[in-house]
Design an enzyme around this catalytic site. Structure first.
Site, PDB file in Angstrom:
ATOM      1  N   TYR A   1       0.821  -1.207   0.000  1.00 34.24           N
ATOM      2  CA  TYR A   1       0.000   0.000   0.000  1.00 34.24           C
ATOM      3  C   TYR A   1       0.855   1.258   0.000  1.00 34.24           C
ATOM      4  O   TYR A   1       0.519   2.235   0.660  1.00 34.24           O
ATOM      5  CB  TYR A   1      -0.977  -0.020   1.188  1.00 34.24           C
TER       6      TYR A   1
ATOM      7  N   TYR B   1     -12.017  -8.277   5.110  1.00 33.95           N
ATOM      8  CA  TYR B   1     -10.830  -8.206   4.252  1.00 33.95           C
ATOM      9  C   TYR B   1     -10.524  -9.626   3.755  1.00 33.95           C
ATOM     10  O   TYR B   1     -10.459 -10.564   4.549  1.00 33.95           O
ATOM     11  CB  TYR B   1      -9.611  -7.653   5.007  1.00 33.95           C
TER      12      TYR B   1
ATOM     13  N   ASP C   1     -13.132 -17.691   5.507  1.00 40.20           N
ATOM     14  CA  ASP C   1     -11.761 -17.258   5.263  1.00 40.20           C
ATOM     15  C   ASP C   1     -11.054 -17.225   6.616  1.00 40.20           C
ATOM     16  O   ASP C   1     -11.223 -16.282   7.390  1.00 40.20           O
ATOM     17  CB  ASP C   1     -11.782 -15.880   4.590  1.00 40.20           C
TER      18      ASP C   1
ATOM     19  N   LYS D   1      -1.331 -17.465   5.884  1.00 38.93           N
ATOM     20  CA  LYS D   1      -0.580 -16.752   6.925  1.00 38.93           C
ATOM     21  C   LYS D   1       0.234 -17.671   7.860  1.00 38.93           C
ATOM     22  O   LYS D   1       1.364 -17.985   7.523  1.00 38.93           O
ATOM     23  CB  LYS D   1      -1.500 -15.811   7.687  1.00 38.93           C
TER      24      LYS D   1
HETATM   25  C1  PLP Z   1      -4.072 -11.630   4.760  1.00 30.32           C
HETATM   26  C2  PLP Z   1      -5.417 -12.118   4.416  1.00 30.32           C
HETATM   27  C3  PLP Z   1      -5.742 -12.520   3.106  1.00 30.32           C
HETATM   28  C4  PLP Z   1      -4.770 -12.402   1.950  1.00 30.32           C
HETATM   29  O1  PLP Z   1      -3.646 -13.187   2.125  1.00 30.32           O
HETATM   30  P1  PLP Z   1      -2.308 -12.843   1.285  1.00 30.32           P
HETATM   31  O2  PLP Z   1      -1.392 -13.982   1.617  1.00 30.32           O
HETATM   32  O3  PLP Z   1      -1.824 -11.526   1.818  1.00 30.32           O
HETATM   33  O4  PLP Z   1      -2.690 -12.773  -0.137  1.00 30.32           O
HETATM   34  C5  PLP Z   1      -7.014 -13.003   2.869  1.00 30.32           C
HETATM   35  N1  PLP Z   1      -7.920 -13.097   3.861  1.00 30.32           N
HETATM   36  C6  PLP Z   1      -7.647 -12.740   5.126  1.00 30.32           C
HETATM   37  C7  PLP Z   1      -8.685 -12.913   6.188  1.00 30.32           C
HETATM   38  C8  PLP Z   1      -6.392 -12.224   5.458  1.00 30.32           C
HETATM   39  O5  PLP Z   1      -6.134 -11.835   6.713  1.00 30.32           O
END
Ligand code: PLP
Length: 430
Positions: free
Chosen positions: A22, A154, A251, A280
Site C-alpha cells: 500500500y 478483508y 476465510d 498466513k
Molecule cells: C491476509 C489475508 C488474506 C490475503 O492473504 P495474502 O497472503 O496476503 O494474499 C485473505 N484473507 C484474510 C482474512 C487475510 O487476513
C-alpha cells in the site's frame, strides 16, 4: 559474493525501485532495515530511536507464530532443501504436500476433505470463489454466481477477494465498473442481536437464486477493521445457507491455527463451512503458502460438470519447501499446549492494555485470544505511533484508527508487558 550494501545505500535503492505494501512510489518514509530475526526479536541494521533490536508485536502479519529462526523449522527447510526445493505438481506428487494436505483434513472441521494448495491467501480466496461458482455451473445452476458478505471484511488484494473486502477500505469507489458487484449486509455487531441475524437470513433468502456463496471471516475481521463478533452468527449463516442452497466459505487465513483461542475460529461455533481458506501462519511465517479446503459435495459437484476439473494450477503449487515447513510448524503447534499459550497471551494483553482504555483519544480496547486492539477516536499518526513503539523496543504497524498486536505464541511474559507498554505509548503519541 558482492559487497554488502550499507544501510544508507540499501534505503536509497529501496526508495528508488521497490514497492512496499500500500505504498506510494517513491516511498515517503524510510523503512527500517532488518538484518536478521531470532525468537521474537528483529535485529536492525542500524539503530532507530536508540534501539537496534525490536520485539515483534505483529508476528509479521499473523504468520510467525513460533517466532523467527526456529531450530525445528530451520531444520525442516534444510532437510527438504537437500532433497529438492521444488518440482512441478502437474502429474507429480511428493511426501511434503501429501502429508500436509492429509494433516489439514484431519484438524479442520468434519466435511472438509479435499485440499488445493496455492501460493498466497489472496489466491486461496480466488480458488474458493472459483470452486463455488464452478460447483453451481456444473450442477446446472449457472445463475448462482454472486457472493454475499458483511461489511468490514478483508479477503486479499486480487480481484475477487477485493470485491468482498469492505467497500470503503477496499476502495470500491476507485474500482467501480471493474470489480464484480457483490451483495453486502451491514458489519456484524460484537454481541448477538436477533435483528441482525434476521437481516442475514432475509438477505440470503432474497438473493438465493443468484448467490453462489456467502464468504466471511469467522469471529474476527482482521485487516478490514480488527473487529470481533459473536460466533452465534456463524450458526445463523450455516442454517440460512443450508435452507436456501448457498455455499458457505470461511476465510480463516488470519484466524486459523489458534490465534483466536480455538484452533479454527469456526470451532467457537461448532460450525463447518463448505469451503475454508488457510494461509498466513500455515508455514509458521517461513514462506508463502495457502490452502483452500472443500467438502466432498463441492468436489463431487465440480467433477460432474461439463468441464469436470478444477481449472486452476499455480506454477509453484504444493511447493515442497513450503509444505515441509508447514508440516513442521503444525507439529510444533499441536505438540504443545497451544490453547494454554494463547490464553496466556490473552490474559497478558487484557491486563497490559487495560491502561490504554483510560487514555484520551482511545475509544475502545478489545482482546480476544492472541489479538489485542486499541481503537482511537481519530486516524493514527503512523510516524509518531511507530516511533513511540520503537522507543519502547517494539515493532508495531498501526493502520487507520487502530493500534493492534498479535504477538508470536512464544512471546515471554516480560516481552508481552513490553509490547503492551509500547501500544500504550503509541496510543498516547499517535
Ligand atoms: C491476509 C489475508 C488474506 C490475503 O492473504 P495474502 O497472503 O496476503 O494474499 C485473505 N484473507 C484474510 C482474512 C487475510 O487476513
Amino acid at each position: 559474493m558482492p559487497e554488502p550494501l550499507t544501510p544508507g545505500e540499501l534505503i536509497a535503492l529501496d526508495r528508488a525501485h521497490v514497492w512496499h505494501p500500500y505504498g506510494p512510489m517513491p516511498g515517503r518514509t524510510d523503512p527500517l532495515v532488518v538484518e536478521s530475526a531470532s525468537g521474537v526479536r528483529l535485529r536492525l541494521a542500524q539503530p532507530a530511536h536508540g534501539r537496534d533490536e525490536l520485539v515483534d508485536g505483529m508476528s509479521s502479519w499473523w504468520s510467525a507464530i513460533h517466532g523467527y529462526n526456529h531450530p525445528v523449522l530451520n531444520e525442516a527447510v534444510r532437510g527438504q532443501l537437500d532433497r529438492m526445493s521444488h518440482v512441478m505438481f502437474g502429474g507429480l506428487t511428493h511426501e511434503p504436500a501429501v502429508r500436509l494436505a492429509t494433516r489439514l483434513v484431519e484438524i479442520t472441521p468434519e466435511p472438509l476433505r479435499h485440499v488445493f494448495l496455492c501460493d498466497s491467501g489472496s489466491v486461496a480466496v480466488e480458488v474458493a470463489v472459483k470452486m463455488c461458482l464452478q460447483y453451481w455451473r456444473s450442477i446446472g445452476r449457472p445463475a448462482k454466481q454472486r457472493l454475499l458478505t458483511w461489511r468490514g471484511g478483508y479477503h486479499g488484494d486480487t480481484w475477487q477477494p477485493m470485491s468482498v473486502c469492505d467497500p470503503e477500505g477496499g476502495m470500491h469507489g476507485l474500482w467501480s465498473g471493474v470489480l464484480p458487484r457483490q451483495i453486502f449486509v451491514g458489519p456484524p455487531p460484537a454481541a448477538y442481536e436477533e435483528s441482525y441475524a434476521d437481516e442475514l437470513r432475509a438477505m440470503i433468502e432474497r438473493h438465493a437464486d443468484e448467490l453462489a456463496a456467502v464468504i466471511v471471516e469467522p469471529v474476527v475481521q482482521g485487516a478490514g477493521g480488527m473487529r470481533f463478533h459473536s460466533p452465534e452468527y456463524l450458526r445463523v449463516l450455516r442454517e440460512a445457507c443450508d435452507a436456501h442452497d448457498v455455499l458457505l466459505v470461511f476465510d480463516e487465513i488470519a484466524t486459523g491455527f489458534g490465534r483466536t483461542g480455538a484452533l479454527f475460529a469456526a470451532d467457537h461455533a461448532g460450525v463447518s463451512p463448505d469451503v475454508m481458506c488457510l494461509g498466513k501462519a500455515l508455514t509458521g511465517g517461513y514462506m508463502s503458502l495457502a490452502a483452500t479446503l472443500c467438502s466432498a459435495r463441492v468436489a463431487d459437484g465440480i467433477s460432474r460438470g461439463e468441464v469436470p476439473v478444477l481449472a486452476h494450477g499455480p506454477t509453484f503449487m504444493g511447493n515442497p519447501l513450503a509444505a515441509s515447513v508447514a508440516c513442521a510448524s503444525l507439529d510444533l503447534l499441536l505438540g504443545q499446549d497451544w490453547a494454554w499459550e494463547v490464553k496466556r497471551l490473552e490474559a497478558a494483553l487484557g491486563e497490559g492494555l487495560a491502561a490504554a482504555g483510560e487514555l484520551p483519544g482511545v475509544s475502545e480496547v478489545r482482546v480476544l485470544g492472541g489479538i489485542g486492539v486499541v481503537q482511537l477516536d481519530h486516524a493514527v499518526d503512523m510516524a509518531a505511533a511507530t516511533a513511540a513503539a520503537v522507543r519502547e523496543g517494539v515493532w508495531l504497524r498501526p493502520f487507520r484508527d487502530l493500534i493492534y498486536v498479535m504477538p508470536p505464541y512464544v512471546t515471554s511474559d516480560d516481552d508481552l508487558a513490553r509490547i503492551c507498554r509500547a501500544v500504550c505509548a503509541a496510543a498516547r503519541e499517535g
